[in-house]
Enzyme design. Sequence first.
Site, PDB file in Angstrom:
ATOM      1  N   HIS A  20       0.881  -1.178   0.000  1.00 15.06           N
ATOM      2  CA  HIS A  20       0.000   0.000   0.000  1.00 15.06           C
ATOM      3  C   HIS A  20       0.911   1.218   0.000  1.00 15.06           C
ATOM      4  O   HIS A  20       1.561   1.525   1.003  1.00 15.06           O
ATOM      5  CB  HIS A  20      -0.873  -0.067   1.260  1.00 15.06           C
ATOM      6  CG  HIS A  20      -2.070   0.817   1.226  1.00 15.06           C
ATOM      7  ND1 HIS A  20      -3.141   0.593   0.395  1.00 15.06           N
ATOM      8  CD2 HIS A  20      -2.379   1.931   1.945  1.00 15.06           C
ATOM      9  CE1 HIS A  20      -4.060   1.524   0.600  1.00 15.06           C
ATOM     10  NE2 HIS A  20      -3.623   2.354   1.527  1.00 15.06           N
ATOM     11  N   LYS A 167      -3.787   7.368  -3.776  1.00  9.42           N
ATOM     12  CA  LYS A 167      -2.641   7.879  -3.041  1.00  9.42           C
ATOM     13  C   LYS A 167      -1.623   8.374  -4.057  1.00  9.42           C
ATOM     14  O   LYS A 167      -1.069   7.571  -4.840  1.00  9.42           O
ATOM     15  CB  LYS A 167      -2.027   6.750  -2.217  1.00  9.42           C
ATOM     16  CG  LYS A 167      -2.857   6.407  -0.996  1.00  9.42           C
ATOM     17  CD  LYS A 167      -2.751   7.509   0.042  1.00  9.42           C
ATOM     18  CE  LYS A 167      -3.333   7.081   1.375  1.00  9.42           C
ATOM     19  NZ  LYS A 167      -3.350   8.186   2.340  1.00  9.42           N
ATOM     20  N   ASP A 196      -5.198  11.686  -2.169  1.00 13.51           N
ATOM     21  CA  ASP A 196      -4.517  12.044  -0.920  1.00 13.51           C
ATOM     22  C   ASP A 196      -3.033  12.201  -1.226  1.00 13.51           C
ATOM     23  O   ASP A 196      -2.368  11.248  -1.640  1.00 13.51           O
ATOM     24  CB  ASP A 196      -4.740  10.946   0.135  1.00 13.51           C
ATOM     25  CG  ASP A 196      -4.268  11.373   1.522  1.00 13.51           C
ATOM     26  OD1 ASP A 196      -3.671  12.459   1.651  1.00 13.51           O
ATOM     27  OD2 ASP A 196      -4.509  10.608   2.485  1.00 13.51           O
ATOM     28  N   ASP A 247      -6.088  16.581   6.832  1.00 12.17           N
ATOM     29  CA  ASP A 247      -5.957  15.308   7.543  1.00 12.17           C
ATOM     30  C   ASP A 247      -4.822  15.406   8.570  1.00 12.17           C
ATOM     31  O   ASP A 247      -5.079  15.657   9.744  1.00 12.17           O
ATOM     32  CB  ASP A 247      -5.739  14.159   6.549  1.00 12.17           C
ATOM     33  CG  ASP A 247      -5.641  12.809   7.247  1.00 12.17           C
ATOM     34  OD1 ASP A 247      -5.961  12.742   8.446  1.00 12.17           O
ATOM     35  OD2 ASP A 247      -5.246  11.813   6.613  1.00 12.17           O
ATOM     36  N   GLU A 325     -13.846   6.080   5.120  1.00 17.56           N
ATOM     37  CA  GLU A 325     -12.879   5.181   4.476  1.00 17.56           C
ATOM     38  C   GLU A 325     -12.451   4.108   5.477  1.00 17.56           C
ATOM     39  O   GLU A 325     -11.284   3.713   5.496  1.00 17.56           O
ATOM     40  CB  GLU A 325     -11.665   5.980   3.990  1.00 17.56           C
ATOM     41  CG  GLU A 325     -10.985   6.744   5.117  1.00 17.56           C
ATOM     42  CD  GLU A 325      -9.688   7.418   4.751  1.00 17.56           C
ATOM     43  OE1 GLU A 325      -9.402   7.616   3.554  1.00 17.56           O
ATOM     44  OE2 GLU A 325      -8.941   7.765   5.691  1.00 17.56           O
TER      45      GLU A 325
HETATM   46  C1  MUC Z   1      -4.290   8.791   5.314  1.00 20.01           C
HETATM   47  O1  MUC Z   1      -3.500   9.699   5.227  1.00 20.01           O
HETATM   48  O2  MUC Z   1      -5.424   9.071   5.027  1.00 20.01           O
HETATM   49  C2  MUC Z   1      -5.936   6.269   5.217  1.00 20.01           C
HETATM   50  C3  MUC Z   1      -6.316   5.544   4.141  1.00 20.01           C
HETATM   51  C4  MUC Z   1      -5.162   5.194   3.456  1.00 20.01           C
HETATM   52  O3  MUC Z   1      -5.071   4.537   2.439  1.00 20.01           O
HETATM   53  O4  MUC Z   1      -4.104   5.739   4.100  1.00 20.01           O
HETATM   54  C5  MUC Z   1      -4.512   6.259   5.332  1.00 20.01           C
HETATM   55  C6  MUC Z   1      -3.820   7.447   5.797  1.00 20.01           C
HETATM   56 MG    MG Z   2      -4.898  11.204   4.602  1.00 15.30          MG
END
Ligand code: MUC
Ligand code: MG
Length: 370
Positions: A20, A167, A196, A247, A325
């Site tokens: 991930h 991401k 993100d 966040d 999420e």
């Molecule tokens: C984040 O920064 O959001 C939450 C879901 C994901 O894939 O990473 C985390 C951390």
């Molecule tokens: Mg985040």
Amino acid sequence: MSNISSVDIFICDLPVVRPHKLSMTTITSQAIVIGIIKDESGITGVSEVATIGGASYGESTVEAIKANIDQYITPHLIGQDPISFNRIMNNISKSVRGNYFAKSLIETALIDLAAKQREFPAYELFGGKIHNSLPLAWTLASGDTARDIEEAKEMLHQKRHNIFKLKIGSGDPDANVKHVGKIIKAVGDESRITVDINQAWDEYTALKQIKALEEMGVSMIEQPLPAWNYEGMSRLTERFDVSILADEAATSLHDTYRIIKARAGDAIALKPAKHGGILETKKIAGIAEAAGFGLYGGTMIESTIGNAVAASVYSTIPEFKFGTEIFGPLLYKDKLTLENIEVKDFEIQISDDIGFGVTLDYEKLEYYKR
Ligand code: MUC
Ligand code: MG
């Protein structure tokens, strides 16, 4: 009801189903902390916090969480009645600064114990449930565009997720945006796409790339700038129509207040661990609601126990404009509980079982603990 007789903290490493990839680290295994608080009659309250990439995502590491609980928090707990979790946590806050993850783990284990003693769901202790289910995003972060597309199609087919968070932020920003474009082209008609950046861009990069992302139809941009850069986040929020989500910047109640005051975002990602527990999460949801900020039900990618904690508190919050999420358990190869999460028609189902509705599997704990 009987009082607390022991507190045990375990560090576990749980493998995930695929790498991930975030901007600062790639998760192949999550380091989690399990807290078990037992009362004199033998009933146990159980909870979990998860961390991402050692100390690379945030300041709280599993080693520090355990050490600080054992040394500074446990003495406040022995002999106390867990139903007094509000008073107990207030006392702890007077002598333990920060340590939000550690405080969250303890507060939520106290809540689980108090609810189990009374044989009702934990959410009854913080207002009661509003939602029976909540929209559930999935993060596409395999590091490979074709694999992400295949994964998204499978999630849509299974009716598991129709909100995808991508991401990005690692490597070339132009390449990041091209990657998003390909995924929107493949599955954008049937799903909502967010990104993100996990603090990876500077303001100049963000100005250029958010414009492109907005034009492609991305619906939310999460933490594009470093957590400290409130002024930059405020300028981006002012400039773009697409929602900007705070966040990593939105941790304590006081930091979140400053973000709201500076309009350094349009929305706040809630996470019980980063706020220091459920009571603090509810306060943050309250100030965000008062200021007209949207809410997002975030995750630190907890396994089934920490995820149940988040689902429980989120079920009591009136509105998640951007959904949730809390998919963590679905990314793990294994679990430390007898239960798994239930997803139906793109939504996570909220458990009505007692406590947080999870039963610790002690054999698995033995197997995965360090
Ligand atoms: C984040 O920064 O959001 C939450 C879901 C994901 O894939 O990473 C985390 C951390
Ligand atoms: Mg985040």
